[in-house]
Design a protein around this motif. Structure first.
Motif, PDB file in Angstrom:
ATOM      1  N   GLY A 172       0.931  -1.226  -0.025  1.00 28.23           N
ATOM      2  CA  GLY A 172       0.143  -0.045  -0.052  1.00 28.23           C
ATOM      3  C   GLY A 172       0.761   1.275  -0.085  1.00 28.23           C
ATOM      4  O   GLY A 172       0.473   2.249  -0.678  1.00 28.23           O
ATOM      5  N   ASN A 190      -8.273   6.198  -2.009  1.00 29.91           N
ATOM      6  CA  ASN A 190      -7.988   4.563  -2.307  1.00 29.91           C
ATOM      7  C   ASN A 190      -8.605   3.687  -1.454  1.00 29.91           C
ATOM      8  O   ASN A 190      -9.292   2.574  -1.585  1.00 29.91           O
ATOM      9  CB  ASN A 190      -6.479   4.502  -2.360  1.00 29.91           C
ATOM     10  N   TYR A 191      -8.726   4.093  -0.178  1.00 29.99           N
ATOM     11  CA  TYR A 191      -9.280   3.147   1.010  1.00 29.99           C
ATOM     12  C   TYR A 191      -9.647   3.935   2.194  1.00 29.99           C
ATOM     13  O   TYR A 191     -10.035   3.235   3.171  1.00 29.99           O
ATOM     14  CB  TYR A 191      -8.126   2.114   1.572  1.00 29.99           C
ATOM     15  N   SER A 192      -9.771   5.246   2.203  1.00 33.22           N
ATOM     16  CA  SER A 192     -10.215   6.105   3.038  1.00 33.22           C
ATOM     17  C   SER A 192      -9.211   5.896   4.454  1.00 33.22           C
ATOM     18  O   SER A 192      -7.872   6.198   4.305  1.00 33.22           O
ATOM     19  CB  SER A 192     -11.632   5.694   3.727  1.00 33.22           C
ATOM     20  N   ASN A 214      -5.027   8.734   0.487  1.00 30.97           N
ATOM     21  CA  ASN A 214      -5.880   7.835   1.298  1.00 30.97           C
ATOM     22  C   ASN A 214      -6.979   7.636   1.198  1.00 30.97           C
ATOM     23  O   ASN A 214      -7.675   6.542   1.121  1.00 30.97           O
ATOM     24  CB  ASN A 214      -5.292   7.964   2.805  1.00 30.97           C
TER      25      ASN A 214
END
Length: 394
Positions: A102, A279-281, A276
């Motif tokens: 990530g 992409n995925y909070s 962030n």
């Protein structure tokens, strides 16, 4: 819509895992997957991790979101672990990420956002996911020579020559320590030469540090990263806790954006928050909280360092045992590089055909480019591997 989807290439390592599982031979050896295993073939939960998880279980009162970039205490602890005092904290923006993968993904997205025309120079070879993600994002990849298949060391002259072709603003992706997949590392003199070239050509450094503590020691393995971060105008650092804390499944990583201009940090931090969110909070927190608990508790930290050192020394012992056994069987020192490499991996430097022969004839499973996971060995399997290598004519 779904009928328009195309089958994607199978992951070679995962396919290797399946083939290994289906192999009925008792003497088979799995050297494929990049996961640490002890002498019993188990990836253990570290003592300090178990203790920290108990503390978190007892003290945590909420599972609410923390922040878009994770708990600041986690960033502080990791920055201290990796950078020490090499860079002032105010010069570092940081964001928690789902593992080192990530962190790399977010770093590549930041590069694409800030400099769409930038090429990313990657070592040949490198961790395959580097290239996979870059290709997926449409970022141009420029390989630079790194591994010398004759010496099984670093082709430094080739590396410098290839990096000399980079243009201002291009990114140089470097492995902070324990190069994956080769195990061959730059020395500090060579690191300084790379830094000088980066500064001379106005390039951007990116460091992937996934194995701190697995090579020569925690501080020793961070030395090159600290040198780079303190010597260049700006750099990105993608870090992973999967290996040195053994929290693989917790997906615990960190991305740092380091600038020698502290006034840039607020914008860097805001950008990491934005990425962030897209992409995925909010990033996962459990692994990060466990790591923070360990690093901020002197007793737990000391126990973690002691167990990590045991792990490091066990891999060095396996390297030396394998090199010695191969020297005994071959009557030559041509495998001495195995004792010199660092980290979980070494690249044997043979052909895919020979790798397949090792699998078919001896049940030795390694990646096709001859990368082998040293941590997949134990004292009993080393002689089996050494004999297979010699009997195969490598």
């Amino acid at each position: 819509m779904f009928e328009n989807l195309k089958a994607q290439p199978a992951d070679k390592i995962l396919a290797l895992v399946q083939a290994y599982r289906e192999d009925p031979r008792d003497t088979k050896i799995d050297l494929g997957v990049g996961v640490y295993k002890n002498a019993d073939g188990v990836t253990p939960v570290m003592r300090a991790v178990k203790a920290a998880e108990k503390i978190v279980w007892e003290e945590q009162e909420s599972k609410a979101y923390v922040s878009l970039t994770g708990d600041p205490a986690y960033s502080d602890a990791m920055i201290k672990l990796i950078l020490g005092d090499a860079v002032a904290r105010e010069n570092v923006g940081a964001a928690a990420t789902p593992g080192g993968t990530g962190a790399c993904r977010q770093a590549f997205e930041l590069i694409q956002m800030a400099s769409p025309e930038a090429r990313v120079f990657v070592s040949n070879p490198t961790w395959p996911n580097h290239i996979s993600i870059l290709n997926y994002l449409g970022i141009e990849v420029a390989p630079y020579r790194y591994f010398d298949s004759e010496t099984r060391g670093v082709d430094f002259d080739g590396m410098i020559a290839d990096l000399g072709q980079a243009n201002a603003g291009d990114v140089v992706l470097l492995h902070g320590c324990c190069h994956n997949p080769t195990g061959a590392n730059l020395n500090l003199i060579q690191w300084q030469a790379v830094i000088d070239l980066i500064n001379e050509k106005n390039l951007v450094a990116m460091i992937d540090i996934a194995y701190q503590g697995f090579g020569d020691g925690l501080d020793e393995d961070a030395q090159a990263t600290r040198l780079v971060a303190s010597s260049v105008k700006e750099c990105l650092i993608a870090a992973s806790c999967s290996k040195n804390f053994g929290v693989y499944r917790e997906r615990t990583g960190l991305l740092m954006a380091v600038s020698n201009d502290a006034s840039q940090t607020a914008l860097n931090q805001a950008t990491l928050s934005f990425l962030n969110r897209q992409n995925y909070s909010f990033p996962p927190d459990h692994g990060a909280r466990v790591v923070t608990t360990i690093l901020n508790n002197p007793e737990l930290c000391a126990d973690w360092k002691a167990e990590l050192e045991e792990t490091r020394l066990s891999m060095l012992a396996l390297r030396q045992q394998l090199a010695d056994e191969l020297q005994r069987l071959s009557g030559s020192d041509r495998f001495g590089f195995l004792a010199q490499h660092r980290g979980m991996f070494s690249r044997l430097g043979t052909t895919p055909e020979m790798v397949e022969k090792l699998r078919a004839d001896h049940g030795i499973y390694m990646v096709g480019d001859s990368r082998m996971n040293i941590a997949g060995l134990n004292a009993k399997s080393v002689p089996i591997l050494a004999k297979a290598i010699i009997d195969s004519g490598i």
